[in-house]
Design an enzyme around this catalytic site. Structure first.
Site, PDB file in Angstrom:
ATOM      1  N   GLU A  70       0.808  -1.227   0.000  1.00 48.72           N
ATOM      2  CA  GLU A  70       0.000   0.000   0.000  1.00 48.72           C
ATOM      3  C   GLU A  70       0.838   1.271   0.000  1.00 48.72           C
ATOM      4  O   GLU A  70       0.617   2.147  -0.834  1.00 48.72           O
ATOM      5  CB  GLU A  70      -0.942   0.010   1.211  1.00 48.72           C
ATOM      6  CG  GLU A  70      -1.792   1.272   1.243  1.00 48.72           C
ATOM      7  CD  GLU A  70      -2.873   1.285   2.315  1.00 48.72           C
ATOM      8  OE1 GLU A  70      -2.730   0.616   3.345  1.00 48.72           O
ATOM      9  OE2 GLU A  70      -3.876   1.984   2.083  1.00 48.72           O
ATOM     10  N   ASP A  90      -0.990  -5.081   2.921  1.00 49.73           N
ATOM     11  CA  ASP A  90      -1.531  -3.879   3.568  1.00 49.73           C
ATOM     12  C   ASP A  90      -0.995  -3.866   4.999  1.00 49.73           C
ATOM     13  O   ASP A  90      -1.395  -4.690   5.831  1.00 49.73           O
ATOM     14  CB  ASP A  90      -3.067  -3.905   3.572  1.00 49.73           C
ATOM     15  CG  ASP A  90      -3.657  -2.558   3.980  1.00 49.73           C
ATOM     16  OD1 ASP A  90      -2.918  -1.743   4.577  1.00 49.73           O
ATOM     17  OD2 ASP A  90      -4.852  -2.330   3.707  1.00 49.73           O
ATOM     18  N   THR A  95      -6.539   2.171   8.900  1.00 54.63           N
ATOM     19  CA  THR A  95      -5.665   3.226   9.439  1.00 54.63           C
ATOM     20  C   THR A  95      -6.479   4.297  10.155  1.00 54.63           C
ATOM     21  O   THR A  95      -6.059   4.812  11.200  1.00 54.63           O
ATOM     22  CB  THR A  95      -4.812   3.851   8.309  1.00 54.63           C
ATOM     23  OG1 THR A  95      -4.038   2.812   7.718  1.00 54.63           O
ATOM     24  CG2 THR A  95      -3.887   4.931   8.846  1.00 54.63           C
ATOM     25  N   ASP A 220      -6.355  -4.804  -0.083  1.00 54.32           N
ATOM     26  CA  ASP A 220      -7.490  -5.048   0.832  1.00 54.32           C
ATOM     27  C   ASP A 220      -8.169  -6.377   0.507  1.00 54.32           C
ATOM     28  O   ASP A 220      -8.929  -6.908   1.316  1.00 54.32           O
ATOM     29  CB  ASP A 220      -8.551  -3.946   0.706  1.00 54.32           C
ATOM     30  CG  ASP A 220      -8.033  -2.577   1.113  1.00 54.32           C
ATOM     31  OD1 ASP A 220      -7.417  -2.482   2.186  1.00 54.32           O
ATOM     32  OD2 ASP A 220      -8.246  -1.611   0.352  1.00 54.32           O
TER      33      ASP A 220
HETATM   34  C1  IPD Z   1      -8.989   1.115   3.932  1.00 50.55           C
HETATM   35  C2  IPD Z   1      -9.971   0.619   4.969  1.00 50.55           C
HETATM   36  C3  IPD Z   1     -11.286   1.307   4.764  1.00 50.55           C
HETATM   37  C4  IPD Z   1     -11.846   1.061   3.371  1.00 50.55           C
HETATM   38  C5  IPD Z   1     -10.826   1.430   2.319  1.00 50.55           C
HETATM   39  C6  IPD Z   1      -9.507   0.726   2.573  1.00 50.55           C
HETATM   40  P1  IPD Z   1      -6.459   1.378   4.784  1.00 50.55           P
HETATM   41  O1  IPD Z   1      -7.723   0.559   4.102  1.00 50.55           O
HETATM   42  O2  IPD Z   1     -10.129  -0.768   4.890  1.00 50.55           O
HETATM   43  O3  IPD Z   1     -12.227   0.838   5.673  1.00 50.55           O
HETATM   44  O4  IPD Z   1     -12.981   1.841   3.166  1.00 50.55           O
HETATM   45  O5  IPD Z   1     -11.315   1.053   1.054  1.00 50.55           O
HETATM   46  O6  IPD Z   1      -8.571   1.074   1.565  1.00 50.55           O
HETATM   47  O7  IPD Z   1      -6.259   2.645   3.982  1.00 50.55           O
HETATM   48  O8  IPD Z   1      -6.850   1.649   6.168  1.00 50.55           O
HETATM   49  O9  IPD Z   1      -5.336   0.395   4.638  1.00 50.55           O
END
Ligand code: IPD
Length: 277
Positions: A70, A90, A95, A220
């Site tokens: 990521e 990830d 986060t 994800d």
């Molecule tokens: C995000 C979280 C969030 C979701 C986003 C993700 P990150 O990941 O899972 O809930 O809405 O699509 O990208 O940025 O916390 O690794």
């Protein structure tokens, strides 16, 4: 028997556990927060620290492997899935939860060979739950076998989703109308927990009947997809067609019928593709 990727799997488990310790400790400490693609797309020094730890250890052990991670992608690295063994990482999923000390935070490590997902490891850091799935060998949480829900009726479904980073009025309108359509169809409930990977793990556990989202990324989805499929579930594109890991959208469910009902109900939000950024 011993499979060709067993050593990789074992290393992934060890790193997910180590990363989880770092995240758990950092959760209650002061944080340096920055934004990425939007005011709601957050990153901290712990995301970088954990990603650097995981990637550098894996590179040492498996120097010929490739990586999609990521924070490296946020810094401009390309997201390409070749036929080479590829780690899809990830470092902190959730986060925003992490920043607010909301205790739903995970590390996600997926592994693909010849563009096929071989295994996934997701560590729920605060509850110390380790979810694993290996192609052909089942899915587990702390050693207990996972099994998805068999529900086929949307009017009896608990549905999970995530908001995604875009917050412009047109995106929000479609996001809310998608939720409204499912509630009109009399879904029992819709939940937003702030971590795509953990929501997908709940689905794999049979604790929810469906998941959908626009605006998530390959990191994800990679690990969670193996876990859901090995728990007997379905992971497809929001169009109803086959999953495309790079398309930033997904429908997952315990049954094919449920996945199709969710896909039919949804209006598309266009987030572009991970491999075109
Ligand atoms: C995000 C979280 C969030 C979701 C986003 C993700 P990150 O990941 O899972 O809930 O809405 O699509 O990208 O940025 O916390 O690794």
């Amino acid at each position: 028997g011993v499979g060709p990727w067993d050593e990789c799997f074992e290393v992934a488990v060890q790193l997910a556990l180590r990363a989880g310790q770092i995240i758990r400790k950092a959760l209650t400490e002061e944080k340096q927060v920055s934004t990425k693609t939007s005011a709601a797309d957050l990153v901290t020094e712990t995301d970088h620290r954990v990603e650097d730890l995981i990637v550098s250890e894996l590179r040492k052990r498996f120097p010929s492997h490739r990586f999609i991670a990521e924070e490296a992608t946020a810094s401009g690295a390309k997201c390409v899935l070749t036929h080479s063994p590829t780690w899809i990482i990830d470092p902190i999923d959730g986060t925003c939860n992490f920043v607010h000390r909301f205790p739903t935070v995970a590390v996600s490590i997926g592994f693909a060979v010849h563009q096929e997902l071989e295994f996934g490891v997701i560590h729920h850091c605060t509850e110390e739950r380790l979810y694993t799935g290996r192609r052909g060998r089942g899915a587990f949480c702390n050693g207990q076998r996972l099994q998805v829900s068999r529900e086929t009726d949307l009017a009896k479904a608990l549905v999970l989703t995530e908001i995604g980073p875009k917050r412009d009025p047109d995106t929000l309108k479609v996001f809310l109308s998608n939720m409204e359509r499912l509630l009109h169809a009399k879904a029992h409930g819709v939940r937003v927990i702030g971590s795509s990977t953990l929501a997908l793990c709940y689905l794999a556990s049979g604790a929810a009947d469906a998941y959908y989202q626009f605006g998530l990324h390959c990191w994800d989805l990679a690990a969670a997809t193996v876990i859901i499929r090995e728990a007997g579930g379905i992971v497809i594109d929001t169009s109803g067609g086959p999953l495309d890991l790079m398309s930033c959208r997904v429908v997952a469910a315990g049954t094919r019928e449920m996945a199709a009902l969710i896909a039919q109900a949804l209006q598309t939000i266009n987030y572009g593709r991970d491999d075109e950024k």
